[in-house]
Write a protein that holds these residues in place. Structure first.
Motif, PDB file in Angstrom:
ATOM      1  N   ARG A 117      52.558  77.141  73.484  1.00 42.71           N
ATOM      2  CA  ARG A 117      52.042  78.179  74.382  1.00 42.71           C
ATOM      3  C   ARG A 117      52.372  79.586  73.884  1.00 42.71           C
ATOM      4  O   ARG A 117      53.423  79.787  73.278  1.00 42.71           O
ATOM      5  N   HIS A 122      56.349  73.499  75.158  1.00 42.32           N
ATOM      6  CA  HIS A 122      56.639  73.133  76.548  1.00 42.32           C
ATOM      7  C   HIS A 122      56.997  71.651  76.629  1.00 42.32           C
ATOM      8  O   HIS A 122      56.253  70.799  76.127  1.00 42.32           O
ATOM      9  N   ASP A 165      53.268  70.295  83.724  1.00 40.93           N
ATOM     10  CA  ASP A 165      53.100  71.213  84.852  1.00 40.93           C
ATOM     11  C   ASP A 165      51.967  70.728  85.740  1.00 40.93           C
ATOM     12  O   ASP A 165      50.956  70.216  85.247  1.00 40.93           O
ATOM     13  N   HIS A 193      53.452  76.206  90.775  1.00 39.25           N
ATOM     14  CA  HIS A 193      53.301  74.940  90.050  1.00 39.25           C
ATOM     15  C   HIS A 193      54.635  74.208  90.029  1.00 39.25           C
ATOM     16  O   HIS A 193      55.692  74.797  90.210  1.00 39.25           O
ATOM     17  N   HIS A 229      57.125  72.139  87.641  1.00 40.99           N
ATOM     18  CA  HIS A 229      57.490  71.732  86.280  1.00 40.99           C
ATOM     19  C   HIS A 229      58.239  70.415  86.416  1.00 40.99           C
ATOM     20  O   HIS A 229      59.290  70.351  87.047  1.00 40.99           O
TER      21      HIS A 229
END
Ligand SMILES: [Zn+2]
Length: 206
Positions: free
Chosen positions: A59, A79, A83, A167, A169
């Motif tokens: 990302r 990441h 998510d 969101h 994680h």
């Protein structure tokens, strides 16, 4: 496993895959560098579905947060969890039996905000839930048993979740490396091999 998090299957009718990788050329710095534009971007992609994805995604969006840079040559941008982007307040259910291992608020822009980590002895694995609502931590204690399917927490809003569009994680962790209440959710390219092994893909687990 991930089907159990929101109590419904991750299917085309309820969910949409969300690409936040560096190869998504729609995601301009003017979007991810601006809280309002980034929230509007996410909402335009997901509508009233759950946007999901991000495991081992490379990302660029972390460039705007100082706490992801250890040095310019070692920037953390891979990441390590999945998510799930949907409305603040949406409940999240425990996917496996286990117990509360640790919890805390991880402060700072771009950080997890309220965070819960469960231990699942039968599977010998931990699960981490980040960007939660502040109220989710008030009733918890270390060692509290949690049953699969039990409501565990809720998505926090941007004022409490590290400044993100709402969101969850969600990350699986084999070895906590002695950490409590926190664990890296993003790593540098250099460390990706270790973390990819220590943090298996939730969409392929169980
Ligand atoms: Zn994440």
């Amino acid at each position: 496993m991930i089907d159990r998090l929101f109590g419904k299957p991750i299917s085309d009718s309820t969910c949409v895959a969300l690409d936040l990788s560096a190869t998504n050329l729609d995601l301009l710095p003017s979007i991810y560098g601006n809280d309002i534009a980034f929230k509007a971007y996410i909402e335009s992609k997901i509508g009233d579905k759950i946007g999901f994805g991000g495991y081992l995604e490379h990302r660029v969006i972390y460039e705007t947060y100082a706490n992801f840079a250890t040095s310019s040559a070692d920037f953390r941008n891979i990441h390590l969890g999945m998510d799930f982007w949907t409305k603040a307040g949406t409940p999240v259910f425990a996917p496996l039996d286990g117990e509360v291992r640790s919890f805390q608020v991880n402060h700072g822009a771009g950080n997890y905000g309220p965070t819960i980590i469960l231990h699942h002895p039968a599977e010998n694995i931990y699960s981490l839930y980040g960007h939660l609502s502040m109220g989710d931590l008030s009733q918890l204690e270390i060692g509290l048993p949690i049953s699969a399917g039990q409501k565990l927490c809720h998505l926090g809003n941007s004022d409490e979740n590290g400044g993100w569009p709402p969101h969850l994680h969600f990350q699986l962790i084999r070895d906590m490396q002695g950490l409590k209440g926190d664990y890296p959710g993003v790593c540098s390219q250099r460390d990706a091999e270790y973390y990819a092994h220590n943090c298996p893909d939730p969409s392929r687990y169980g």
